[in-house]
Design an enzyme around this catalytic site. Sequence first.
Site, PDB file in Angstrom:
ATOM      1  N   ASN A 180      -1.984  -0.244   7.001  1.00 10.96           N
ATOM      2  CA  ASN A 180      -1.318  -1.640   7.410  1.00 10.96           C
ATOM      3  C   ASN A 180      -0.516  -2.318   6.375  1.00 10.96           C
ATOM      4  OD1 ASN A 180      -3.452  -2.084   5.898  1.00 10.96           O
ATOM      5  ND2 ASN A 180      -4.433  -3.418   7.290  1.00 10.96           N
ATOM      6  N   TYR A 196     -12.404  -2.486  -3.544  1.00 14.39           N
ATOM      7  CA  TYR A 196     -12.825  -2.334  -2.043  1.00 14.39           C
ATOM      8  C   TYR A 196     -14.401  -2.367  -1.907  1.00 14.39           C
ATOM      9  CZ  TYR A 196      -8.257  -2.012   0.216  1.00 14.39           C
ATOM     10  OH  TYR A 196      -6.955  -2.272   0.638  1.00 14.39           O
ATOM     11  N   ARG A 213      -1.544 -14.761   3.652  1.00 10.89           N
ATOM     12  CA  ARG A 213      -2.635 -13.878   4.477  1.00 10.89           C
ATOM     13  C   ARG A 213      -2.066 -13.990   5.931  1.00 10.89           C
ATOM     14  NH1 ARG A 213      -6.879 -10.371   3.705  1.00 10.89           N
ATOM     15  NH2 ARG A 213      -7.561 -10.923   5.696  1.00 10.89           N
ATOM     16  N   LYS A 240       0.967  -1.201   0.019  1.00  9.39           N
ATOM     17  CA  LYS A 240       0.050   0.039  -0.062  1.00  9.39           C
ATOM     18  C   LYS A 240       0.907   1.146   0.034  1.00  9.39           C
ATOM     19  CE  LYS A 240      -3.838  -2.229   2.349  1.00  9.39           C
ATOM     20  NZ  LYS A 240      -4.887  -2.239   3.658  1.00  9.39           N
ATOM     21  N   HIS A 265      -1.928  -5.202   1.089  1.00  4.75           N
ATOM     22  CA  HIS A 265      -3.192  -6.033   1.011  1.00  4.75           C
ATOM     23  C   HIS A 265      -3.180  -7.486   0.420  1.00  4.75           C
ATOM     24  CE1 HIS A 265      -7.178  -6.827  -0.590  1.00  4.75           C
ATOM     25  NE2 HIS A 265      -6.598  -7.433  -1.988  1.00  4.75           N
ATOM     26  N   GLU A 286      -9.322 -10.027  -7.983  1.00  4.48           N
ATOM     27  CA  GLU A 286      -8.562  -8.812  -7.941  1.00  4.48           C
ATOM     28  C   GLU A 286      -7.438  -8.867  -8.981  1.00  4.48           C
ATOM     29  OE1 GLU A 286      -7.689  -9.069  -3.768  1.00  4.48           O
ATOM     30  OE2 GLU A 286      -9.425  -8.301  -3.154  1.00  4.48           O
TER      31      GLU A 286
END
Length: 148
Positions: free
Chosen positions: A112, A49, A85, A9, A115, A126
């Site tokens: 954070n 999103y 993840r 990000k 992604h 995505e």
Amino acid sequence: MEKTFLMVKPDGVQRELVGEIVSRFEKKGFQLVGAKLMQITKELAEEHYGEHKDKPFFGELVGFITSGPVFAMVWEGENVIATARQMMGKTNPQEAAPGTIRGDYGVTVGKNVIHGSDSPGSAEREINLFFENDQILSYTKDSNQWVY
Ligand code: DAT
Ligand code: MG
């Protein structure tokens, strides 16, 4: 072989974490098959999103993800969606375990660092949203014989 969409990000790019993050997935044994530095438009952010459009933080989220360049990637490997993840850690860096990317580099949920797709369905959606078919490569990585 399974593929997932990962993205450093704008905070991660500005904080010079691209190399560190790429390195973690390389060292794990996953294979990079697509990557680009890009600026996300408001339209792409709202689509990416979309599941969060009714959340109170949606405006802030779209504003943040369009605030600077991101580093978008496609990674390939056995069970890469779930494993990536785990390597990212929980959404809120304050709950993410040390040793995870968010646990090691993030402080607040709004910034954070990374992604990652959360399921096979979102990975396919995505990847197609961010990459053209000819931007995803298929190639033999010799070290795979020492991973699999
Ligand atoms: P993840 O990125 O772990 O898949 P998510 O899909 O639930 O998490 O949310 C997408 C992003 O939205 C998340 O990375 C950071 C932001 N976000 C989530 N919950 C938030 C909250 N309570 N306040 C502010 N931003 C939030
Ligand atoms: Mg999510």
